[in-house]
Write a protein that holds these residues in place. Sequence first.
Motif, mmCIF file in Angstrom:
data_model
loop_
_atom_site.group_PDB
_atom_site.id
_atom_site.type_symbol
_atom_site.label_atom_id
_atom_site.label_comp_id
_atom_site.label_asym_id
_atom_site.label_seq_id
_atom_site.Cartn_x
_atom_site.Cartn_y
_atom_site.Cartn_z
ATOM 1 N N LYS A 1 0.859 -1.191 0.000
ATOM 2 C CA LYS A 1 0.000 0.000 0.000
ATOM 3 C C LYS A 1 0.888 1.231 0.000
ATOM 4 O O LYS A 1 1.756 1.392 0.876
ATOM 5 C CB LYS A 1 -0.896 0.016 1.252
ATOM 6 N N CYS B 1 -6.805 -3.111 4.931
ATOM 7 C CA CYS B 1 -6.733 -3.606 3.560
ATOM 8 C C CYS B 1 -7.508 -4.922 3.433
ATOM 9 O O CYS B 1 -8.053 -5.226 2.368
ATOM 10 C CB CYS B 1 -5.284 -3.830 3.140
ATOM 11 N N ARG C 1 -10.813 -4.034 2.893
ATOM 12 C CA ARG C 1 -10.766 -2.967 1.886
ATOM 13 C C ARG C 1 -11.411 -1.662 2.322
ATOM 14 O O ARG C 1 -11.995 -0.942 1.513
ATOM 15 C CB ARG C 1 -11.351 -3.453 0.553
ATOM 16 N N GLU D 1 -7.941 0.703 0.090
ATOM 17 C CA GLU D 1 -7.671 -0.070 -1.118
ATOM 18 C C GLU D 1 -6.179 -0.376 -1.210
ATOM 19 O O GLU D 1 -5.363 0.551 -1.228
ATOM 20 C CB GLU D 1 -8.095 0.717 -2.360
ATOM 21 N N THR E 1 -2.633 -1.153 -2.901
ATOM 22 C CA THR E 1 -2.091 -0.730 -4.186
ATOM 23 C C THR E 1 -1.747 -1.942 -5.055
ATOM 24 O O THR E 1 -1.989 -1.944 -6.249
ATOM 25 C CB THR E 1 -0.817 0.122 -3.977
ATOM 26 N N ARG F 1 -2.809 -9.455 -3.525
ATOM 27 C CA ARG F 1 -4.106 -10.115 -3.512
ATOM 28 C C ARG F 1 -4.457 -10.571 -2.113
ATOM 29 O O ARG F 1 -3.589 -10.867 -1.298
ATOM 30 C CB ARG F 1 -4.055 -11.355 -4.423
ATOM 31 N N THR G 1 -9.826 -8.766 -3.127
ATOM 32 C CA THR G 1 -9.325 -7.592 -3.854
ATOM 33 C C THR G 1 -10.048 -7.377 -5.174
ATOM 34 O O THR G 1 -10.083 -6.269 -5.692
ATOM 35 C CB THR G 1 -7.807 -7.723 -4.117
ATOM 36 N N ASP H 1 -16.532 -6.783 -6.593
ATOM 37 C CA ASP H 1 -17.212 -5.511 -6.874
ATOM 38 C C ASP H 1 -17.933 -5.054 -5.601
ATOM 39 O O ASP H 1 -17.941 -5.741 -4.593
ATOM 40 C CB ASP H 1 -18.172 -5.653 -8.057
ATOM 41 N N SER H 2 -18.562 -3.890 -5.648
ATOM 42 C CA SER H 2 -19.017 -3.300 -4.383
ATOM 43 C C SER H 2 -20.103 -4.152 -3.714
ATOM 44 O O SER H 2 -20.109 -4.286 -2.492
ATOM 45 C CB SER H 2 -19.491 -1.868 -4.600
ATOM 46 N N LEU I 1 -18.321 -7.081 -2.276
ATOM 47 C CA LEU I 1 -17.489 -6.625 -1.157
ATOM 48 C C LEU I 1 -18.334 -6.475 0.106
ATOM 49 O O LEU I 1 -17.926 -6.863 1.204
ATOM 50 C CB LEU I 1 -16.814 -5.300 -1.514
ATOM 51 N N ARG J 1 -17.737 -8.169 3.611
ATOM 52 C CA ARG J 1 -17.550 -7.360 4.808
ATOM 53 C C ARG J 1 -18.482 -7.772 5.942
ATOM 54 O O ARG J 1 -18.112 -7.713 7.115
ATOM 55 C CB ARG J 1 -17.801 -5.878 4.494
#
Lengths: 264, 500
Positions: free
Chosen positions: A9, A47, A50, A53, A55, A58, A67, A70-71, A74, A78
């Motif tokens: 990151k 991270c 997430r 995010e 950099t 995986r 990683t 999609d939202s 995610l 979460r």
Amino acid sequence: MLVVENLSKTYEDGTRALRNVSFEVKDGEFLVIIGLSGSGKSTLLRCINRLIEPTEGRILWDGEDVTAADSAHLREIRRKIGMIFQHFNLVKRSSVLKNVLAGRLGYTNPIWSIINRFPTEDIELAYEALRQVGIEEKADKRADELSGGQQQRVGIARALVQDPKMILADEPVASLDPVLAHSILGYLEKMNQERKITVLCSLHYLDLVQKYATSVIGLRDGQVVYRGTREDIRRMTDREFKDIYGEEAERVSAGTLTGGRENG
Amino acid sequence: MAETKGKNTGRSLLHALFSLILPGLGQIILGEIQRGIILMSSIVSMGLIFIWRIELAGRHEPNFLDAFHKSLELKPVFISLVIIGLIAIWILNALDAYLHTKKGRRGGFNIFFLVIVVFFILGWEISEINPYKMITKAPEALTPLSRVLWPWKAAIAHKMETVSARAAVLSPCGENPPGRPKEVPGKPYIYVEPTCGELSKLDKNNKIIEGTTLTVFGKNFKPNSEVNLWWIDPIGNEFRLRQRGEYVVTKTDSQGNFKIKIIMPYRLMPPSAEGKQIHHVEARQQTPTGAVVINDPLKLTISRMIETIFMGMMATIFGIFFAIPISFLAARNLMSGSWITLTIYYMTRTVLNIVRSIEPLIWALIAVVWVGLGPFAGIIALSFHSVAALGKLYSEAIESIDPGPIEAIQATGATHLQTIMYAVVPQMIPPFVSFSIYRWDINVRMSTVIGLVGGGGIGFLLVQYIRLLDYRAAGIAVWFIALTVAMLDYVSAEIRRRFV
Ligand SMILES: Nc1ncnc2c1ncn2[C@@H]1O[C@H](COP(=O)(O)OP(=O)(O)O)[C@@H](O)[C@H]1O
Ligand SMILES: [Mg+2]
């Protein structure tokens, strides 16, 4: 199983908070992350779900690529990961119950939750979680009326109602005194042992690490500089601990542990 | 050694000479530039102001010398004090330059004290300070002051009942003068003697030639009470009779009878009313009936006070309505994403600051031109100011939001909207409510001021009463403003205390 591969990151200002971090955590482990302040512990934990995010690199969890999610995906990931913070991160002016119910947001119908409606089962769950951390009677209090230890227990209850498979705890006891530290970590240990919830927790004190960790990684300048098993840690001396952790590392004095009990 | 000392004295004298020619010049040359510039500009501006005051005092004089004489005559103390002060500063300034060269910075004395004294004298004269007047005229302020402080006599009135009786008078005399009016037993009754006569007239020099004297007899009036006499001309105009400048007033005896002599008044009759005309004398008696009525000033004050409170409320609501979206644009933490949003942030901030720095009074002046006198103009003025003030406060509240809960709620798998509702809104409500209530409080207070320039509300009423010199009515308005403000202050503090 959580697999972190070559995670890096770099913040916008150029700070390289994590460099090529790789490790694995088996289900049901209590992994403690140690490291100096600024070594990247918070960044690493954030991270994983997430909030930050990464950099590069995986993160695979139970075979799913976190990683790459999609939202919508995610959010699903979460909600299976509870998170506990050093400063509790409660909504101070909301009631304890509402704070705990927030843990159900990932499961509820967004429309209903907007107008503050939760299914009865969720409310039941919230009370049950509060019962487990021993503050059921505080349900209607405003969060900021509670003591620090109580607030962290609300934080744990909020994570509990998520029905998590994993808990990320970012220095959960750093703002609490040693007696409270054991009480809080005791809850995490119980969840880890009884419900087989994987725990990733950053900690300060060697004796806490020795008591609760089943494995340890040490960070320095965003790099993994130490990996140890339960047995490795048990054998570790203060000197070795300070080598990894830096001179500011401390041991919680044994006297205070047997001393008082948490009030309230 | 002696040589350097001599040289030093020579330079000191040179600098003193420079300062004597142009005050402050010596100081500037010797390197104390600030001191020199301040001295120079002080003395120059003193001189210019002094000349202006002399010209003003002797503005009818043909030249400056005469003007000076005139002003010396009018204000001898002022003129001589300033001249003495100026000369003293001039000399001291040269001395200052001398000593500063000779002894370095530490030497000398504080010439600036004298500068301030002279400015004080000038200020005293320019602002027309007059303690003598203040003390001798103090009694004149007492009446209005006491009326403003205790205005309640004007708040209520006793209902009056008027009883009257009239009698006819022919002018000029001729055939068939009217007889005495018919008497109704128990009712007030008057008659005049004689029943005809000449009205007062004006001669060529506009001097009054008094008309016939009539005697008015009255009975069945309220005993021991005042009776006013009125004249009613043939056209129907009524006016209270005056005799040599004073109103004609008499008093009834214990039986309710009276008798009074009156002179027939001067009346300018239209040409069409030439000839013999019937006039009337009327005796009127006003007595309180015991019933109490609320007077206009009190009624108006209450209604305008309500208007004012609502003006404040409407302006606050409009303010909140526009300030909320604007505040998001003015919150740095939300707008620091890219240079575009940052530009919007700076622009919004700038506009808010400009609008906020313009007093609501100025906005009111503009709004009065825009939509005319009245509460709407006031609401516009207050709304503009409220948007700017609230926008700034709200955006600061947004900026100081704790990111912790946001992170925590996001971590539970909540959507964006849920995060806002659960982590952002609960943090914003208390400051928003608090600022908004406080704004309402301010707006009500300000709307009284805005009324002064025509923005409606109680201020408008107050300024009218002040112009009419109706101190009691003004006092009522002042009392209501004070009471409302105090009450609102308390309520808003109480609400804010509960919310925060
Ligand atoms: N938002 C950020 N922007 C820039 N640098 C950051 C940010 N957050 C943390 N850092 C930097 O990243 C490094 C790691 O920080 P952090 O993960 O908070 O460490 P720890 O939790 O171990 O104290 C530090 O040098 C810190 O200054
Ligand atoms: Mg940290």
